[in-house]
Design a protein around this motif. Structure first.
Motif, PDB file in Angstrom:
ATOM      1  N   ASP A 199       0.852  -1.181   0.000  1.00 28.65           N
ATOM      2  CA  ASP A 199       0.000   0.000   0.000  1.00 28.65           C
ATOM      3  C   ASP A 199       0.894   1.240   0.000  1.00 28.65           C
ATOM      4  OD1 ASP A 199      -2.668   1.349   0.537  1.00 28.65           O
ATOM      5  OD2 ASP A 199      -1.461   2.060   2.234  1.00 28.65           O
ATOM      6  N   ALA A 200       0.712   2.110  -1.006  1.00 32.51           N
ATOM      7  CA  ALA A 200       1.639   3.242  -1.187  1.00 32.51           C
ATOM      8  C   ALA A 200       1.622   4.207   0.000  1.00 32.51           C
ATOM      9  CB  ALA A 200       1.329   3.976  -2.484  1.00 32.51           C
ATOM     10  N   VAL A 201       0.456   4.381   0.623  1.00 33.22           N
ATOM     11  CA  VAL A 201       0.373   5.295   1.766  1.00 33.22           C
ATOM     12  C   VAL A 201       1.203   4.760   2.934  1.00 33.22           C
ATOM     13  CG1 VAL A 201      -1.179   6.343   3.474  1.00 33.22           C
ATOM     14  CG2 VAL A 201      -1.874   6.175   1.059  1.00 33.22           C
ATOM     15  N   ARG A 202       1.059   3.454   3.185  1.00 31.64           N
ATOM     16  CA  ARG A 202       1.836   2.834   4.265  1.00 31.64           C
ATOM     17  C   ARG A 202       3.324   2.838   3.928  1.00 31.64           C
ATOM     18  NH1 ARG A 202       0.637   2.888   9.004  1.00 31.64           N
ATOM     19  NH2 ARG A 202       1.169   0.788   9.687  1.00 31.64           N
ATOM     20  N   MET A 203       3.626   2.663   2.657  1.00 29.27           N
ATOM     21  CA  MET A 203       5.031   2.659   2.234  1.00 29.27           C
ATOM     22  C   MET A 203       5.656   4.018   2.488  1.00 29.27           C
ATOM     23  SD  MET A 203       7.373   0.723   0.924  1.00 29.27           S
ATOM     24  CE  MET A 203       8.999   1.399   1.249  1.00 29.27           C
ATOM     25  N   ARG A 204       4.909   5.038   2.194  1.00 27.48           N
ATOM     26  CA  ARG A 204       5.399   6.392   2.439  1.00 27.48           C
ATOM     27  C   ARG A 204       5.661   6.579   3.940  1.00 27.48           C
ATOM     28  NH1 ARG A 204       5.404  12.260   0.372  1.00 27.48           N
ATOM     29  NH2 ARG A 204       6.048  13.120   2.364  1.00 27.48           N
ATOM     30  N   GLU A 205       4.746   6.070   4.756  1.00 28.53           N
ATOM     31  CA  GLU A 205       4.932   6.192   6.214  1.00 28.53           C
ATOM     32  C   GLU A 205       6.171   5.416   6.671  1.00 28.53           C
ATOM     33  OE1 GLU A 205       0.154   6.811   7.045  1.00 28.53           O
ATOM     34  OE2 GLU A 205       1.112   4.933   7.677  1.00 28.53           O
ATOM     35  N   LEU A 206       6.390   4.264   6.036  1.00 35.39           N
ATOM     36  CA  LEU A 206       7.591   3.491   6.379  1.00 35.39           C
ATOM     37  C   LEU A 206       8.856   4.268   6.005  1.00 35.39           C
ATOM     38  CD1 LEU A 206       9.155   0.944   7.242  1.00 35.39           C
ATOM     39  CD2 LEU A 206       8.688  -0.032   4.988  1.00 35.39           C
ATOM     40  N   ASN A 207       8.845   4.866   4.815  1.00 33.84           N
ATOM     41  CA  ASN A 207      10.006   5.675   4.410  1.00 33.84           C
ATOM     42  C   ASN A 207      10.265   6.808   5.404  1.00 33.84           C
ATOM     43  OD1 ASN A 207      10.710   4.273   2.076  1.00 33.84           O
ATOM     44  ND2 ASN A 207       9.360   5.480   0.758  1.00 33.84           N
ATOM     45  N   GLU A 208       9.190   7.464   5.809  1.00 32.52           N
ATOM     46  CA  GLU A 208       9.333   8.573   6.760  1.00 32.52           C
ATOM     47  C   GLU A 208       9.903   8.069   8.087  1.00 32.52           C
ATOM     48  OE1 GLU A 208       8.868  11.740   6.096  1.00 32.52           O
ATOM     49  OE2 GLU A 208       7.264  11.990   4.605  1.00 32.52           O
ATOM     50  N   ARG A 209       9.417   6.915   8.514  1.00 29.35           N
ATOM     51  CA  ARG A 209       9.891   6.352   9.786  1.00 29.35           C
ATOM     52  C   ARG A 209      11.388   6.021   9.700  1.00 29.35           C
ATOM     53  NH1 ARG A 209       7.739   2.795  13.787  1.00 29.35           N
ATOM     54  NH2 ARG A 209       9.383   2.566  15.339  1.00 29.35           N
ATOM     55  N   ILE A 210      11.784   5.418   8.568  1.00 32.90           N
ATOM     56  CA  ILE A 210      13.200   5.078   8.395  1.00 32.90           C
ATOM     57  C   ILE A 210      14.052   6.349   8.356  1.00 32.90           C
ATOM     58  CG2 ILE A 210      14.880   4.112   6.746  1.00 32.90           C
ATOM     59  CD1 ILE A 210      12.706   1.930   6.217  1.00 32.90           C
ATOM     60  N   LEU A 211      13.561   7.361   7.664  1.00 37.02           N
ATOM     61  CA  LEU A 211      14.295   8.638   7.629  1.00 37.02           C
ATOM     62  C   LEU A 211      14.463   9.209   9.032  1.00 37.02           C
ATOM     63  CD1 LEU A 211      12.828  10.400   4.451  1.00 37.02           C
ATOM     64  CD2 LEU A 211      15.143   9.509   4.746  1.00 37.02           C
ATOM     65  N   ARG A 252      12.621  -1.058  -3.886  1.00 31.69           N
ATOM     66  CA  ARG A 252      12.962   0.049  -4.800  1.00 31.69           C
ATOM     67  C   ARG A 252      12.679   1.395  -4.162  1.00 31.69           C
ATOM     68  NH1 ARG A 252      10.597  -0.649 -10.693  1.00 31.69           N
ATOM     69  NH2 ARG A 252      12.237   0.829 -11.226  1.00 31.69           N
ATOM     70  N   SER A 253      11.526   1.496  -3.497  1.00 28.11           N
ATOM     71  CA  SER A 253      11.160   2.752  -2.859  1.00 28.11           C
ATOM     72  C   SER A 253      12.042   3.012  -1.637  1.00 28.11           C
ATOM     73  CB  SER A 253       9.681   2.691  -2.459  1.00 28.11           C
ATOM     74  OG  SER A 253       9.299   3.894  -1.855  1.00 28.11           O
ATOM     75  N   LEU A 254      12.239   1.963  -0.846  1.00 29.58           N
ATOM     76  CA  LEU A 254      13.003   2.129   0.394  1.00 29.58           C
ATOM     77  C   LEU A 254      14.477   2.471   0.121  1.00 29.58           C
ATOM     78  CD1 LEU A 254      12.675  -0.210   3.462  1.00 29.58           C
ATOM     79  CD2 LEU A 254      14.898   0.601   2.741  1.00 29.58           C
ATOM     80  N   LEU A 255      15.096   1.727  -0.793  1.00 31.90           N
ATOM     81  CA  LEU A 255      16.518   1.972  -1.051  1.00 31.90           C
ATOM     82  C   LEU A 255      16.740   3.323  -1.746  1.00 31.90           C
ATOM     83  CD1 LEU A 255      17.815  -1.590  -2.059  1.00 31.90           C
ATOM     84  CD2 LEU A 255      18.126  -0.410   0.116  1.00 31.90           C
ATOM     85  N   ALA A 256      15.786   3.720  -2.581  1.00 29.31           N
ATOM     86  CA  ALA A 256      15.905   5.051  -3.213  1.00 29.31           C
ATOM     87  C   ALA A 256      15.827   6.136  -2.139  1.00 29.31           C
ATOM     88  CB  ALA A 256      14.806   5.247  -4.249  1.00 29.31           C
ATOM     89  N   THR A 257      14.955   5.949  -1.175  1.00 32.51           N
ATOM     90  CA  THR A 257      14.814   6.928  -0.093  1.00 32.51           C
ATOM     91  C   THR A 257      16.119   7.028   0.699  1.00 32.51           C
ATOM     92  OG1 THR A 257      12.482   6.341   0.058  1.00 32.51           O
ATOM     93  CG2 THR A 257      13.399   7.572   1.902  1.00 32.51           C
ATOM     94  N   VAL A 258      16.687   5.876   1.018  1.00 31.05           N
ATOM     95  CA  VAL A 258      17.937   5.875   1.786  1.00 31.05           C
ATOM     96  C   VAL A 258      19.072   6.492   0.956  1.00 31.05           C
ATOM     97  CG1 VAL A 258      19.663   4.410   2.917  1.00 31.05           C
ATOM     98  CG2 VAL A 258      17.231   3.879   3.173  1.00 31.05           C
ATOM     99  N   HIS A 259      19.104   6.164  -0.332  1.00 30.42           N
ATOM    100  CA  HIS A 259      20.104   6.724  -1.245  1.00 30.42           C
ATOM    101  C   HIS A 259      20.043   8.259  -1.229  1.00 30.42           C
ATOM    102  CE1 HIS A 259      22.455   6.650  -5.145  1.00 30.42           C
ATOM    103  NE2 HIS A 259      21.872   7.825  -5.272  1.00 30.42           N
ATOM    104  N   GLU A 260      18.856   8.794  -1.424  1.00 27.81           N
ATOM    105  CA  GLU A 260      18.714  10.253  -1.468  1.00 27.81           C
ATOM    106  C   GLU A 260      18.983  10.875  -0.094  1.00 27.81           C
ATOM    107  OE1 GLU A 260      18.690  11.544  -4.348  1.00 27.81           O
ATOM    108  OE2 GLU A 260      18.184   9.702  -5.428  1.00 27.81           O
ATOM    109  N   PHE A 261      18.669  10.138   0.957  1.00 31.91           N
ATOM    110  CA  PHE A 261      19.021  10.624   2.303  1.00 31.91           C
ATOM    111  C   PHE A 261      20.533  10.890   2.375  1.00 31.91           C
ATOM    112  CE2 PHE A 261      20.932   9.463   6.393  1.00 31.91           C
ATOM    113  CZ  PHE A 261      20.391  10.458   7.197  1.00 31.91           C
TER     114      PHE A 261
END
Ligand SMILES: [Zn+2]
Length: 486
Positions: A199-211, A252-261
């Motif tokens: 679910d894209a909304v939950r994925m976004r929340e996961l990215n935010e949490r990891i950040l 793909r979403s998670l690693l891209a987020t970490v990469h840009e971080f």
């Protein structure tokens, strides 16, 4: 007022234009209404011209000259060095040639998109031929010692030459053997999570949490969504990153987020005393990529990170994946024709191939019409696969249509440097336990102290030597692959 001080005062205008352009650039990739593209393009072009006219004004050139004589410490010398580089580009290349490049690449972008859609290299070929000619002319204007391609490499990675690149890529060649070994050892090439929807909304929340766990500063940074992930350092106190969502394959979403971080941390880490000066910001594309790759590959693709993230994946995405599952899923090794989908082991081959072809085009040993075949042959040689068509081969990247030649090698510089940084850091820090406990502040602090705070004060090679006590070393990367993929 001393010359350096006066120069910096004048430079503030350039800084403010750069700030505005960056904000406009970020906006055009995220929230700008589609119909505004043309108007935005005109506004940007006017600002670029204004910036250029300030930089090349007699007053400014004179200030740089005087500042050069007065510069008395590393920061001041760095400021003059960075400005001299910018001026070299504007003053050595004739305006007509820059305009011609602008015109050709504007058309080439459209032609490339069409060509890629139809998988027809012929549509793009005449544009690329013209771009290669322009690039060769530019190299002559810029000047070089040994090889015309040196002049182009230097635009993206200061001081990096064909000699350095040859050393880098021949040092990476032993990866061919490693890849064979890894594939024949039964190392996983596929994983069911690649097909598992989220679910894209939950994925976004996961990215935010990891950040949050990594140490993203909400006060100065934000995460948005775009077609391709990127980082925009608007100012020292405003750094934006984006990621993407495909609805499945959460890696793909998670690693891209970490990469840009990683990119954003570098932009944020510059010493505040350098604020608004030409040396505030990452020193080169290669060093920038080392920061993103360090977080993406060395941290997020580690076993320790898998155990940190597994409970979060369960909580946010409702997926029952063990740390082992996640580690495997994040580290699949599978030769593919597409660079951006490549894993750690095969990635550098994609760059090696592009480097060899670009070098050939610039020195004249390869002609544009020979590219598709040369591409496919090298792909077969390095990865044992042949692209089914030119869209998945020679036409896959946008870079050449933009006139970006000399850019690709910086991806490999970053990938290799990231491993060297990780190894050096492990002499001081117990990374696995810090990462598995989610304690990232010593890691951020280490990077800030050794690399980030210096901005562009030192040229990249000198920065690396100061930070790590060694030069770029492909063997470190090969050794890392040998140990990790055992
Ligand atoms: Zn990057």
């Amino acid at each position: 007022m001393g010359a350096v001080e006066e120069l910096l005062k004048e430079y503030e205008k350039v800084w403010a234009i750069g700030y505005s352009l960056a904000l406009m650039g970020w906006d055009s990739e995220t929230y700008m209404p589609e119909g505004s593209a043309r108007e935005r393009g005109e506004a940007s072009a006017a600002l670029v011209a204004l910036k250029q006219s300030i930089l090349t004004s007699e007053k400014f050139l004179d200030l740089v000259e005087r500042a050069e004589e007065e510069a008395s410490d590393d920061v001041e010398r760095g400021i003059v060095r960075v400005l001299r580089r910018a001026l070299k580009y504007y003053t050595r290349i004739p305006v007509e040639l820059l305009r011609e490049e602008e015109r050709v690449t504007n058309e080439a972008k459209i032609a490339w998109r069409k060509a890629k859609k139809r998988a027809d290299f012929g549509t793009f070929r005449p544009y690329l031929e013209r771009i290669v000619e322009i690039k060769r002319e530019e190299a002559e204007h810029l000047g070089y010692e040994n090889h015309p391609y040196d002049a182009l490499l230097d635009l993206y990675e200061e001081g990096f030459t064909v000699k350095d690149a040859d050393r880098l890529f021949s040092g990476l060649k032993p990866l061919t053997k490693e890849l064979e070994r890894i594939l024949s050892s039964g190392w996983p090439q596929e994983h069911p999570l690649e097909e598992t929807p989220y679910d894209a909304v939950r994925m976004r929340e996961l990215n935010e949490r990891i950040l949050d766990i990594l140490g993203f500063e909400r006060e100065y940074q934000r995460l948005d969504t775009s077609a391709h992930p990127f980082t925009e350092g608007i100012g020292l106190y405003d750094v934006r990153i984006t990621t993407w969502y495909h609805g499945k394959d959460f890696r793909r979403s998670l690693l891209a987020t970490v990469h840009e971080f990683g990119h954003s941390l570098y932009e944020r880490g510059c010493d505040p005393s350098l604020w608004k000066t030409p040396v505030c910001g990452g020193v080169s594309l290669g060093v920038h990529e080392s920061q993103s790759r360090f977080w993406e590959n060395y941290i997020a693709r580690s076993r320790a990170f898998s155990s940190l993230v597994a409970p979060l994946v369960r909580e946010y995405l409702n997926l029952d994946a063990s740390p082992d599952d996640i580690f495997t899923y994040f580290n699949l090794v599978r030769p593919s024709t597409i660079r951006v989908e490549a894993d750690e082991v095969t990635y550098n081959f994609h760059i090696m191939l592009r480097y060899e072809l670009e070098k050939g085009l610039i020195e004249g040993s390869i002609e544009v019409k020979e590219l598709p075949q040369a591409w496919n042959e090298k792909m077969e040689e390095y990865l044992g696969i042949t692209p089914p068509n030119d869209a998945e081969g020679v036409l896959q990247d946008i870079h050449w249509s933009l006139g970006a030649m000399g850019y690709f090698p910086t991806y490999s510089i970053g990938t290799v440097l990231a491993v060297q940084i990780g190894r050096k850091m492990e002499e001081d820090l117990d990374l696995p336990s810090l990462v598995s406990e989610g304690k990232f502040s010593p890691i951020r602090e280490w990077l800030r102290e050794k690399i980030h705070r210096w901005g562009s004060v030192y040229p990249p090679k000198e920065l690396v030597r100061r930070a790590l006590g060694e030069d770029l070393d492909p063997k470190a990367f090969v050794d890392y692959v040998k140990v990790k993929y055992r």
